[in-house]
Design a protein around this motif. Structure first.
Motif, PDB file in Angstrom:
ATOM      1  N   ALA A 212      26.528   0.981   3.836  1.00 39.10           N
ATOM      2  CA  ALA A 212      26.532   1.422   5.228  1.00 39.10           C
ATOM      3  C   ALA A 212      27.799   0.980   5.945  1.00 39.10           C
ATOM      4  O   ALA A 212      28.302  -0.123   5.726  1.00 39.10           O
ATOM      5  N   VAL A 213      28.284   1.867   6.802  1.00 41.73           N
ATOM      6  CA  VAL A 213      29.355   1.551   7.744  1.00 41.73           C
ATOM      7  C   VAL A 213      28.775   1.710   9.147  1.00 41.73           C
ATOM      8  O   VAL A 213      28.138   2.727   9.445  1.00 41.73           O
ATOM      9  N   TYR A 214      28.977   0.715   9.986  1.00 40.38           N
ATOM     10  CA  TYR A 214      28.444   0.732  11.345  1.00 40.38           C
ATOM     11  C   TYR A 214      29.584   0.939  12.334  1.00 40.38           C
ATOM     12  O   TYR A 214      30.586   0.233  12.284  1.00 40.38           O
ATOM     13  N   VAL A 215      29.399   1.921  13.238  1.00 42.83           N
ATOM     14  CA  VAL A 215      30.436   2.290  14.191  1.00 42.83           C
ATOM     15  C   VAL A 215      29.870   2.201  15.605  1.00 42.83           C
ATOM     16  O   VAL A 215      28.872   2.860  15.921  1.00 42.83           O
ATOM     17  N   ALA A 216      30.515   1.386  16.455  1.00 47.34           N
ATOM     18  CA  ALA A 216      30.086   1.240  17.846  1.00 47.34           C
ATOM     19  C   ALA A 216      30.751   2.314  18.698  1.00 47.34           C
ATOM     20  O   ALA A 216      31.978   2.387  18.770  1.00 47.34           O
ATOM     21  N   ASN A 217      29.937   3.154  19.339  1.00 50.75           N
ATOM     22  CA  ASN A 217      30.430   4.245  20.167  1.00 50.75           C
ATOM     23  C   ASN A 217      30.290   3.859  21.639  1.00 50.75           C
ATOM     24  O   ASN A 217      29.202   3.944  22.221  1.00 50.75           O
ATOM     25  N   ARG A 218      31.385   3.429  22.237  1.00 51.47           N
ATOM     26  CA  ARG A 218      31.299   2.916  23.603  1.00 51.47           C
ATOM     27  C   ARG A 218      31.066   4.033  24.617  1.00 51.47           C
ATOM     28  O   ARG A 218      30.589   3.792  25.723  1.00 51.47           O
ATOM     29  N   GLY A 219      31.357   5.273  24.240  1.00 45.02           N
ATOM     30  CA  GLY A 219      31.186   6.379  25.174  1.00 45.02           C
ATOM     31  C   GLY A 219      29.747   6.789  25.391  1.00 45.02           C
ATOM     32  O   GLY A 219      29.409   7.335  26.450  1.00 45.02           O
ATOM     33  N   ASP A 220      28.874   6.558  24.412  1.00 45.90           N
ATOM     34  CA  ASP A 220      27.472   6.965  24.582  1.00 45.90           C
ATOM     35  C   ASP A 220      26.473   5.868  24.221  1.00 45.90           C
ATOM     36  O   ASP A 220      25.287   6.147  24.029  1.00 45.90           O
ATOM     37  N   ALA A 221      26.941   4.620  24.142  1.00 44.48           N
ATOM     38  CA  ALA A 221      26.066   3.454  23.938  1.00 44.48           C
ATOM     39  C   ALA A 221      25.199   3.603  22.696  1.00 44.48           C
ATOM     40  O   ALA A 221      23.989   3.396  22.724  1.00 44.48           O
TER      41      ALA A 221
END
Length: 277
Positions: free
Chosen positions: A175-184
């Motif tokens: 798994a790769v985890y990506v934090a999307n600050r634009g849509d929480a």
């Protein structure tokens, strides 16, 4: 975080230094002068090397972790903002925002051996050493570039959430985890198919991500008043806790040996320590 020596390295953007923290006592043991506006930091435990990208200088400072002195400086792309290391091949990857490139650095010679173009407004970089794969979040076009570390070519582009910023890899969970600050949200990419396998809702303004590879817990820093850390069970993809930390720009790292989590608080000039054993 150097998991072998349990040493934490923090780039101090305003005074051009790196603080060295003993992870067993949580005390600062050294302060190392580096380049202008140090941002990202990465460690290669095998070569006892710390890499620090300097935003103002477009350089990477190379710190000898045995002596805590700078042993070299490497020129990289314009807008150096993030760095990651493959500890198996001893290769460092330095990301440049304005060039939209990744400089490939030979960790033994400290020479740039290649440059890879990625997406628009790249933000962060992470490495899956088990597959020699590099992942770059592109904040400007809401994608992740997948780079083959053997050929230094982009092999896939994965659409994720809005304004992706932080990225971390859990090789054992594929798994790769990506934090999307634009849509929480947190996008979960399957490393076998390079498709989004799930999405987790987190707090407002997620910035950085780290993984405890032993427990498969995921830690996401969120920008708020105060800042928080979302703790996620990697198996169920459920948020199990939300913890308040300090304020300002945040980054996060995990000590897998002590299961401690370190969160930088930019406005406080402090580091919050979570769950230390």
């Amino acid at each position: 975080m150097d998991p072998v020596t349990r040493t934490v390295y923090v780039g101090n953007d305003d005074d051009n230094t790196v603080s060295v923290i003993d992870g067993t006592t949580n005390t600062v043991t050294a302060t190392v002068p580096v380049g202008g506006n140090p941002r990202g930091v990465a460690v290669d435990p095998g070569t006892r090397t710390v890499y620090v990208v300097n935003w103002r200088d477009d350089t990477v400072s190379v710190i000898d972790s045995a002596t805590h002195t700078v042993s070299g400086t490497i020129d990289v792309g314009f807008g150096a903002t993030s760095v990651a290391v493959d500890p198996i091949t001893h290769t460092a990857y330095a990301l440049a925002l304005f060039d939209a490139t990744v400089s490939v650095i030979d960790g033994l010679t400290h020479a740039v051996t290649g440059t890879v173009r990625v997406g628009y407004m790249p933000a962060r970089v992470a490495v899956d050493a088990s597959t020699r794969t590099v992942y770059v979040t592109n904040e400007g076009d809401n994608t992740v570039s997948v780079i083959d570390g053997a050929t230094n070519t982009v092999t896939a582009t994965v659409p994720v959430g809005g304004s992706p910023r932080g990225v971390a890899v859990d090789p054992g969970a594929h798994a790769v985890y990506v934090a999307n600050r634009g849509d929480a949200t947190l996008s979960v990419i399957d490393t076998l198919t390079h498709t989004v396998a799930g999405t987790v809702d987190v707090e407002w303004g997620p910035r950085s991500v780290a993984v405890d590879e032993r427990t498969h817990a995921v830690y996401v820093t969120n920008r708020g008043e105060p800042n928080t850390v979302s703790v996620i069970d990697g198996s169920s993809r459920a948020v199990t806790a939300v913890l308040a930390v300090g304020t300002g720009r945040t980054n996060v790292a995990v000590d897998p040996g002590g299961h401690a989590v370190y969160v930088t608080n930019g406005d406080d000039a402090t580091v919050s320590v979570i769950g230390q054993q």
